[in-house]
Design a protein around this motif. Structure first.
Motif, PDB file in Angstrom:
ATOM      1  N   SER A 168       0.854  -1.175   0.000  1.00 18.74           N
ATOM      2  CA  SER A 168       0.000   0.000   0.000  1.00 18.74           C
ATOM      3  C   SER A 168       0.892   1.226   0.000  1.00 18.74           C
ATOM      4  O   SER A 168       1.840   1.310   0.767  1.00 18.74           O
ATOM      5  CB  SER A 168      -0.890  -0.007   1.245  1.00 18.74           C
ATOM      6  N   SER A 207       0.576   5.432   0.097  1.00 22.25           N
ATOM      7  CA  SER A 207      -0.246   6.624   0.261  1.00 22.25           C
ATOM      8  C   SER A 207       0.548   7.819  -0.234  1.00 22.25           C
ATOM      9  O   SER A 207       1.705   8.003   0.138  1.00 22.25           O
ATOM     10  CB  SER A 207      -0.603   6.812   1.744  1.00 22.25           C
ATOM     11  N   GLU A 253       0.759  11.662  -0.020  1.00 19.44           N
ATOM     12  CA  GLU A 253       0.300  12.755   0.829  1.00 19.44           C
ATOM     13  C   GLU A 253       1.029  14.034   0.472  1.00 19.44           C
ATOM     14  O   GLU A 253       2.253  14.045   0.388  1.00 19.44           O
ATOM     15  CB  GLU A 253       0.557  12.434   2.312  1.00 19.44           C
ATOM     16  N   ALA A 300       1.356  12.981   6.475  1.00 21.20           N
ATOM     17  CA  ALA A 300       2.226  11.837   6.196  1.00 21.20           C
ATOM     18  C   ALA A 300       2.816  11.277   7.488  1.00 21.20           C
ATOM     19  O   ALA A 300       2.854  10.049   7.684  1.00 21.20           O
ATOM     20  CB  ALA A 300       3.337  12.244   5.236  1.00 21.20           C
ATOM     21  N   THR A 356       0.107   9.457   9.393  1.00 27.80           N
ATOM     22  CA  THR A 356      -0.182   8.186   8.738  1.00 27.80           C
ATOM     23  C   THR A 356       0.899   7.160   9.051  1.00 27.80           C
ATOM     24  O   THR A 356       0.605   6.003   9.370  1.00 27.80           O
ATOM     25  CB  THR A 356      -0.307   8.384   7.216  1.00 27.80           C
ATOM     26  N   ALA A 389       3.377  -1.057   3.944  1.00 32.69           N
ATOM     27  CA  ALA A 389       2.850   0.221   3.481  1.00 32.69           C
ATOM     28  C   ALA A 389       3.928   1.297   3.505  1.00 32.69           C
ATOM     29  O   ALA A 389       4.854   1.245   4.306  1.00 32.69           O
ATOM     30  CB  ALA A 389       1.670   0.652   4.346  1.00 32.69           C
ATOM     31  N   VAL A 423       4.406   5.757   2.831  1.00 33.10           N
ATOM     32  CA  VAL A 423       3.777   7.063   2.677  1.00 33.10           C
ATOM     33  C   VAL A 423       4.781   7.959   1.966  1.00 33.10           C
ATOM     34  O   VAL A 423       5.880   8.180   2.460  1.00 33.10           O
ATOM     35  CB  VAL A 423       3.386   7.673   4.042  1.00 33.10           C
TER      36      VAL A 423
END
Length: 137
Positions: free
Chosen positions: A4, A6, A8, A14, A17, A30, A32
């Motif tokens: 994943s 993200s 941002e 960020a 997260t 994941a 960011v």
């Protein structure tokens, strides 16, 4: 297993997260990335390769959704059954994105929908969320 990522634009978001991912022990799964979609989408292709995106949730300025969706396709990072959800399509609005999705040849009435929801923290304010499942723009 997939990863994943993200994207941002705000460094504070960020960091929050990343902190939440750490608390949930999801850091190995994941990432960011900080930056605007226009700058970070090409990195998706470079770091993850073609066909690496199967789902995107867009919650930024609605007037740019169509540009970011085209950018994802131009960099060949979306899979054929790519699904995207766009928040705030009524306010401030995403008329071009809504029109393009409605005109897409791959879209069927069962794969595309606008959901009317109350805006977060404004229970008396309506907004829409576009869900386009398994079709492109």
């Amino acid at each position: 297993p997939g990863r994943s990522v993200s994207l941002e634009v705000d460094a504070v978001h960020a960091l929050l997260t990343r902190h939440n991912l750490s608390l949930a022990h999801l850091i190995p799964h994941a990432e960011v990335w900080i930056g605007q979609a226009a700058d970070t989408i090409p990195r998706l292709a470079e770091d993850l390769g073609e066909g690496s995106v199967i789902f995107a949730f867009m919650d930024h300025r609605g007037t740019r959704f169509h540009n970011d969706l085209f950018r994802l396709q131009r960099h060949s990072v979306t899979l054929p059954n790519f699904t995207h959800v766009c928040d705030n399509t009524l306010k401030p609005g995403a008329p071009l994105c809504l029109w393009l999705v409605a005109q897409c040849r791959g879209s069927t009435p069962s794969s595309v929908g606008n959901w009317s929801l109350n805006e977060f923290a404004h229970w008396n304010s309506e907004d829409w969320m576009l869900v386009n499942g398994g079709a492109g723009v």
